[in-house]
Design a protein around this motif. Structure first.
Motif, short mmCIF file in Angstrom:
data_model
loop_
_atom_site.label_atom_id
_atom_site.label_comp_id
_atom_site.label_asym_id
_atom_site.label_seq_id
_atom_site.Cartn_x
_atom_site.Cartn_y
_atom_site.Cartn_z
N ARG A 296 0.71 -1.47 -0.30
CA ARG A 296 0.19 -0.12 0.16
C ARG A 296 1.40 1.32 0.15
O ARG A 296 0.62 1.95 -0.80
N LEU A 297 2.09 0.81 0.59
CA LEU A 297 3.11 2.62 1.03
C LEU A 297 3.45 2.39 -1.00
O LEU A 297 3.88 4.22 -1.01
N GLU A 298 3.73 1.49 -1.38
CA GLU A 298 4.05 1.83 -3.10
C GLU A 298 3.41 2.18 -3.45
O GLU A 298 3.73 2.95 -4.63
N LEU A 299 2.23 1.88 -3.49
CA LEU A 299 1.78 1.98 -4.39
C LEU A 299 1.02 3.63 -4.70
O LEU A 299 0.63 4.24 -5.27
N GLN A 300 1.00 4.15 -3.31
CA GLN A 300 0.29 5.21 -3.26
C GLN A 300 1.61 5.93 -3.38
O GLN A 300 1.11 7.00 -4.09
N ALA A 301 3.12 5.45 -3.06
CA ALA A 301 3.92 6.71 -4.06
C ALA A 301 4.04 6.36 -5.22
O ALA A 301 4.67 7.74 -6.09
N ASP A 302 3.08 5.40 -6.22
CA ASP A 302 3.16 5.79 -7.12
C ASP A 302 1.69 6.63 -7.86
O ASP A 302 1.71 7.45 -8.57
#
Length: 277
Positions: free
Chosen positions: A192-198
């Motif tokens: 979820r953290l990485e997808l938010q960064a995307d």
């Protein structure tokens, strides 16, 4: 990406001529490890924490290609400073404090642990710096199949997006939660953290739309797909194992980037409240 005439950032710390920080274990908490090396593996790479890196301390001259990569990085970083410097007052209600980007070659050290060029770009919230060996651009293009200058710009924007998350207090909250849950749940939080960064990278891309050339947006979307966990695990000859994912699938990564690009709104990037990633 049209960067001619775009200023270079002053928030660059260039360590490439002096080499890395010597021989030391790659430390740091699990979240930071995932941020550092998830691009390549897409699997549990905790054992790499026990490895060491030996960097040469001898000064060296930089090649013309390395100089061009540094100039490109500096200008892209400057666009992130302009974009988030405008978005934070408008959408968050306070000023934006930009990160420093450390350029290194081979190996370097950070408060989050030592890293080598093989670990990929990463962000360290302890010193609020992003770390990048520009050789990763070649790896991105030649080995991962994510070609084009905007694919490389997306990588820079993604690491800056982690700084945005840190500025918003999200990184600290997620890391605290990761420490008290099992590995599968910790991985799910990191996804979820990485997808938010995307998604936040997409918000940046929308704001620099005037600098884009034909095909640039597709380059970024392709890069997001090429570094999806399912795609990387298939490339490694493995059957994708969702419980080991740390960044999200190719479809998820490209879709969340597109969401940020389409809306230009930080609020659209709330991957922690949605049931559909």
């Amino acid at each position: 990406m049209r960067l001619r005439g775009v200023r270079g950032s002053r928030n660059i710390e260039d360590r490439r001529r002096r080499g890395g920080g010597g021989k030391a274990g790659i430390g740091g908490v699990g979240l930071l490890v995932v941020l550092a090396i998830g691009y390549f593996a897409g699997v549990d790479v905790t054992p790499l924490l026990q490895q060491t890196t030996q960097a040469s301390q001898a000064p060296r001259e930089l090649s013309a290609e390395e100089e061009r990569a540094a100039e490109f990085t500096s200008r892209v970083l400057a666009t992130t400073e302009e974009v988030w410097g405008q978005i934070f007052p408008a959408q968050v209600g306070r000023p934006y404090d930009p990160p420093v980007l450390v350029l290194f070659s081979g190996a370097t050290s950070s408060p989050c642990g030592n890293a080598s060029g093989a670990t990929g770009p990463f962000y360290c919230p302890a010193d609020e710096k992003a770390y990048l060996d520009t050789e990763f651009f070649a790896t991105l293009s030649r080995q991962l199949g994510a070609r084009g200058d905007f694919a490389a710009a997306y990588v820079i924007a993604h690491e800056v997006a982690h700084h945005v998350q840190n500025e918003l207090g999200i990184l600290g909250q997620v890391n605290e939660r990761r420490q008290v849950v099992g590995q599968t749940q910790a991985n799910a939080l990191t996804v979820r953290l990485e997808l938010q960064a995307d998604c936040l990278s997409g918000v940046w891309a929308r704001s620099v739309d005037g600098l884009l050339e034909p095909g640039d947006l597709e380059e970024a979307l392709n890069a997001a797909r090429m570094i999806g966990d399912d795609h990387l695990q298939k490339r490694a000859g493995r059957v994708p194992q969702p419980h080991t994912f740390t960044h999200g699938t190719s479809e998820q990564r490209s879709r969340w980037f597109a969401t940020g690009y389409q809306t230009g709104d930080i609020r659209s990037c709330d991957t922690f409240s949605t049931d559909r990633l």
